[in-house]
Scaffold this motif. Structure first.
Motif, short mmCIF file in Angstrom:
data_model
loop_
_atom_site.label_atom_id
_atom_site.label_comp_id
_atom_site.label_asym_id
_atom_site.label_seq_id
_atom_site.Cartn_x
_atom_site.Cartn_y
_atom_site.Cartn_z
N GLN A 84 -17.49 27.57 33.85
CA GLN A 84 -18.13 28.51 32.93
C GLN A 84 -19.39 29.09 33.55
OE1 GLN A 84 -18.57 26.11 29.38
NE2 GLN A 84 -16.90 27.21 28.34
N MET A 85 -20.19 28.25 34.16
CA MET A 85 -21.44 28.71 34.76
C MET A 85 -21.19 29.68 35.91
SD MET A 85 -23.66 25.17 34.75
CE MET A 85 -25.06 25.96 35.53
N GLN A 86 -20.07 29.50 36.59
CA GLN A 86 -19.73 30.36 37.73
C GLN A 86 -18.92 31.59 37.31
OE1 GLN A 86 -18.05 28.10 41.06
NE2 GLN A 86 -19.22 26.29 40.41
N GLY A 87 -18.66 31.70 35.99
CA GLY A 87 -17.95 32.87 35.50
C GLY A 87 -16.47 32.89 35.81
N LYS A 88 -15.89 31.75 36.09
CA LYS A 88 -14.45 31.70 36.42
C LYS A 88 -13.66 31.53 35.12
CE LYS A 88 -15.04 30.24 41.17
NZ LYS A 88 -14.54 29.45 42.29
N ILE A 89 -13.65 32.63 34.38
CA ILE A 89 -13.09 32.61 33.03
C ILE A 89 -11.60 32.31 33.05
CG2 ILE A 89 -12.81 33.93 30.90
CD1 ILE A 89 -15.70 33.29 31.67
N ASP A 90 -10.88 32.76 34.08
CA ASP A 90 -9.43 32.57 34.11
C ASP A 90 -9.03 31.10 34.13
OD1 ASP A 90 -10.62 32.59 36.72
OD2 ASP A 90 -8.59 32.47 37.54
N LEU A 91 -9.95 30.24 34.59
CA LEU A 91 -9.64 28.81 34.63
C LEU A 91 -9.73 28.15 33.26
CD1 LEU A 91 -11.52 27.51 37.81
CD2 LEU A 91 -9.05 27.72 37.50
N LEU A 92 -10.50 28.77 32.36
CA LEU A 92 -10.88 28.08 31.13
C LEU A 92 -9.81 28.13 30.05
CD1 LEU A 92 -14.57 29.31 30.95
CD2 LEU A 92 -13.70 27.16 31.87
N THR A 93 -8.80 28.94 30.24
CA THR A 93 -7.76 29.10 29.22
C THR A 93 -6.39 29.03 29.87
OG1 THR A 93 -9.19 30.57 27.92
CG2 THR A 93 -6.84 30.60 27.42
N THR A 94 -5.49 28.35 29.20
CA THR A 94 -4.10 28.34 29.65
C THR A 94 -3.20 28.25 28.43
OG1 THR A 94 -2.58 27.43 31.29
CG2 THR A 94 -3.73 25.85 29.89
N GLU A 95 -1.98 28.72 28.59
CA GLU A 95 -1.02 28.75 27.48
C GLU A 95 0.33 28.30 27.99
OE1 GLU A 95 0.91 32.35 24.98
OE2 GLU A 95 -1.26 32.12 24.66
N ALA A 96 1.08 27.65 27.14
CA ALA A 96 2.40 27.18 27.52
C ALA A 96 3.32 27.19 26.31
CB ALA A 96 2.34 25.77 28.12
N THR A 97 4.55 27.62 26.54
CA THR A 97 5.60 27.57 25.52
C THR A 97 6.68 26.62 26.00
OG1 THR A 97 5.17 29.83 24.78
CG2 THR A 97 7.31 28.89 24.23
N SER A 98 7.01 25.66 25.18
CA SER A 98 8.06 24.70 25.54
C SER A 98 9.23 24.87 24.57
CB SER A 98 7.53 23.27 25.45
OG SER A 98 7.18 22.94 24.12
N GLU A 99 10.39 24.39 24.99
CA GLU A 99 11.57 24.40 24.14
C GLU A 99 12.28 23.06 24.25
OE1 GLU A 99 15.55 27.08 23.15
OE2 GLU A 99 14.24 27.62 24.82
N LEU A 100 12.48 22.42 23.12
CA LEU A 100 13.16 21.14 23.12
C LEU A 100 14.61 21.32 23.58
CD1 LEU A 100 11.87 19.75 19.70
CD2 LEU A 100 10.96 19.26 21.97
N THR A 101 15.11 20.37 24.34
CA THR A 101 16.49 20.46 24.83
C THR A 101 17.49 20.14 23.73
OG1 THR A 101 16.40 18.15 25.57
CG2 THR A 101 15.80 19.86 27.17
#
Length: 765
Positions: free
Chosen positions: A591-608
């Motif tokens: 956050q202090m270095q402004g690396k915003i792309d690291l701070l958020t992630t998203e994932a969609t899963s599907e049960l088999t």
């Protein structure tokens, strides 16, 4: 084992606000300058509607608007609710009559919305509603759960919505012809009213050419989609949110007419409008549950193997198709129709019938309690009639462990199970050996004591896909955006445990965010016991991705190559050294270095595949023959929920589910007269179970992890109710058997049980 990780009985983090009165429910969250809405509900069950006179109401002080179907039409609002319609064998579909938002030309049940009044105060709105007059001609009401009677819809001849079936009818008939033993019975699954602690409600605001509707529900996205269509809006013009919810039980999973009408009113008046149902309103407008009549038949060979099974049912849809009304007793119920048994031939037929009553839809368990009630009551009767021990009969017919994965007649594939092991554990934990002694002690006090067993299985329903977004916030918290919606189950705690287990981030630094279509793009909502299984799998995937994204950054911070970085218990390590950085410290540095792309992630899963919770309920009931009062006095549950996220939460879900099952079996019954009036429309007449109606319930876990998700979970939200109905029913039957009573059915109210005992010498009620 982490203190706040998976499989720990962590105390619920949300309980602090709930128990201190700081929860944010729908009535708490409404804008302070909201106008108040009140509905005129039809006082008659079936009538042609010639005209609605609103002039006197509109002229009252404080009244801002009186809205009818004519107003919706004038503003191009779609005056029709959506519903899912089933496909019929051989082609065609179930009947699809229009269900209006506000009644137009006809009213078809007591409680159907006719008009909406919006005023400065609630008292003014209520007073104005009293001045609205309906010109209508009453018609006969059709209240029988059989085809025929006064027709409600031109699309449904004789009020038959569908005639649906599955299975091999000829093969079953052939089995019945050559069977050594035939057992049959008629069963009623009585209508119930969900009676959530918090009644339904919503508020709507129109601001900057955009609608915001907030409602007490179980998923925001279907409501957003239907509002968009009904009001002719763009998707970007609709936001739907859900605050804390005081109970849902399936009943709050759907769109209701009030939400569309209130949203329209807010747009028309450019003011926020709030509506909260009174308890009396809720009892005539909330979707009811259950309400079906069935004939159940089993064909056994000389070794007491169940070779053929046939179920013919009539289900009450109420006056209209609710969202899942046609599906619940057909395609959903068939998923577990044969229960835990290996049955070679099965046939299932259901006729759906419209009646002049509140629509019927999902109620806790949604089709699975109904199915298990049938098979388990039949197995109990078979054991009595064939003179075989009830546990032995079940053991002979269980699907053996070596047959898994097991395909049922409906095409469902159970992944794992060990039903015999659960039954043996239940026999031990419930002290079945001591039952005869307890029965004798009851008899000495003039009481009739009975033992009931139910071996159940259920299936996790709903969308197998779920999405999670993880975001490190500026306040040092990890925000977890989820697509499910808690109605009091403890999701905030369970999800925080899963995140903490996977990432090592402290439990108290995890913040769960739910119920906002602006902040969360998509989700499957809550229902069918899917939440922790589907969302938990997605949380794990998102957590792994977030860890993977930070591995390279951690390497930079630790002056190492990425392939030297390992991760364990919330810490990135440089292999072979004592250099490390905590996950939260790495996030703060990013956050202090402004690396915003690291701070958020998203994932969609599907049960088999689905998972299949199962278990054994053992109930002991005691009856006072002088009054007919039935009391559940002892209750033991052994469940296979796979890997438990939080044993305390799971046990709480079972306790609540069993309590609702006991309620339906012993005290609850929604009763209408022949004209369609609800006779049990208050808690003076509709008997919810009280604390002294529910005994201490012992809960034991005997897991076989599911193979259809990586954690091995199976879900637990509805299992208690699914097992309770038949367990209580069989216990009551056992208590009355020695009195010559050979058929009993829910609800086991004092009046009904006393009446059976007065005619016990006839052998049948």
């Amino acid at each position: 084992m982490k203190k706040f990780g998976v499989s720990q009985s962590v105390q619920r983090k949300e309980d602090v606000r709930f128990l201190t009165g700081t929860g944010n429910y729908i009535d708490d969250s409404a804008p302070q300058n909201s106008l108040f809405a009140c509905f005129l509900y039809s006082p008659v069950a079936h009538a042609t509607l010639e005209r609605v006179h609103v002039g006197a109401a509109a002229g009252m002080d404080g009244v801002r608007a009186v809205i009818t179907a004519a107003d919706l039409k004038a503003h191009n609002v779609q005056n029709r609710m959506e519903a899912s319609i089933i496909d019929l064998p051989g082609g065609g579909r179930g009947a699809d009559p229009a269900r209006p938002v506000l009644a137009d030309a006809k009213v078809r049940y007591v409680g159907e919305p006719v008009a909406l009044v919006v005023a400065d105060t609630l008292a003014q709105a209520k007073d104005a509603v009293e001045l609205i007059e309906m010109d209508c001609t009453e018609l006969d009401a059709h209240m029988d759960v059989k085809p025929g009677g006064e027709q409600l819809h031109p699309e449904a001849s004789k009020n038959l919505a569908f005639d649906w079936h599955n299975g091999d009818e000829r093969a079953v008939a052939a089995v019945f012809k050559k069977a050594d033993h035939l057992v049959s019975m008629r069963l009623e699954d009585n209508r119930v009213i969900a009676s959530s602690m918090e009644p339904r409600g919503c508020w709507a605001d129109w601001n900057d050419n955009r609608l915001h509707l907030s409602f007490a529900g179980q998923a925001v996205w279907p409501i957003k989609a239907e509002l968009k269509t009904a009001l002719g809006l763009k998707e970007s013009q609709v936001r739907v949110t859900t605050p804390d919810v005081g109970g849902g039980f399936g009943m709050k999973a759907f769109m209701y007419p009030e939400y569309i009408a209130v949203a329209f009113a807010a747009r028309a008046l450019c003011r926020p409008v709030r509506w909260i149902a009174s308890r009396s309103d809720a009892m005539i407008t909330d979707n009811s549950g259950r309400d079906l009549h069935s004939v159940v038949e089993g064909a056994f060979d000389e070794e007491y193997r169940l070779l053929g099974y046939r179920v013919i049912s009539h289900c009450n849809l109420g006056a209209y198709n609710s969202l899942f009304g046609q599906s619940i007793q057909t395609v959903v119920s068939q998923v577990v129709l044969t229960g835990v048994y290996d049955i070679p031939a099965t046939f299932f037929r259901v006729k759906g019938v419209y009646t002049n009553s509140t629509p019927v839809d999902a109620y806790r368990g949604a089709g699975r309690p109904e199915a298990i009630y049938l098979i388990e009551r039949l197995m109990d009767k078979a054991a009595r009639e064939l003179g075989i021990d009830q546990l032995d009969l079940r053991q002979r017919n269980f699907i053996p462990p070596e047959k898994f994965p097991y395909r049922t007649f409906s095409g469902e594939v159970y992944d794992v199970g060990n039903f015999g092991r659960l039954l043996r554990r239940a026999e031990e934990e419930s002290d079945l050996r001591g039952f005869e002694q307890r029965k004798a002690a009851s008899a000495a006090r003039g009481r009739l004591r009975g033992l009931g067993v139910c071996c159940y299985i259920e299936a996790i329903l709903g969308d197998p896909k779920e999405t999670t977004k993880l975001e490190f916030a500026e306040d040092g918290m990890l925000n977890v955006y989820v697509g499910t919606q808690s109605n009091g189950q403890g999701h905030e705690t369970a999800y925080a445990q899963i995140v903490s287990e996977r990432t090592g981030i402290p439990f108290d630094r995890v913040n769960v965010i739910q119920g906002d279509s602006d902040r969360i793009e998509k989700g499957g909502g809550t229902g069918g016991s899917r939440s922790v299984t589907a969302q938990g799998t997605s949380i794990n995937l998102a957590s792994d991705r977030l860890i993977g994204k930070f591995a390279g950054f951690a390497a930079e911070e630790l002056d190492a190559e990425e392939n030297q970085i390992s991760f364990d218990d919330g810490t990135f390590h440089v292999s072979g050294t004592n250099r490390f950085i905590k996950f939260l410290d790495a996030a703060e540095a990013a956050q202090m270095q402004g690396k915003i792309d690291l701070l958020t992630t998203e994932a969609t899963s599907e049960l088999t595949g689905r998972s299949y919770p199962n278990g054994v309920h053992v109930c002991e009931a005691e009856i006072d023959p002088d009054t007919g009062k039935t009391e559940v006095v002892r209750y033991t549950v052994v469940d296979d929920f796979g890997v438990l996220m939080n044993p305390m939460l799971a046990e709480g879900q079972v306790h609540g589910g069993v309590g609702q099952g006991i309620g339906q079996a012993v005290t609850e019954h929604a009763v209408h007269d022949d004209s369609g009036q609800l006779l049990s429309g208050t808690f003076m007449d509709y008997a919810l179970p009280r604390a002294d109606d529910v005994p201490f319930i012992t809960f034991h876990s005997e897991p076989t992890p599911s193979k259809n998700n990586q954690i091995g979970m199976k879900g637990c939200g509805e299992a208690g109710t699914i097992g309770a109905l038949a367990a209580v029913g069989n216990a009551v039957q056992d208590a009355l058997w020695d009195s010559g009573i050979r058929a009993v059915d829910m609800p086991f109210t004092p009046q009904r049980v006393w009446g059976l005992l007065q005619h016990s010498d006839e052998g049948q009620p």
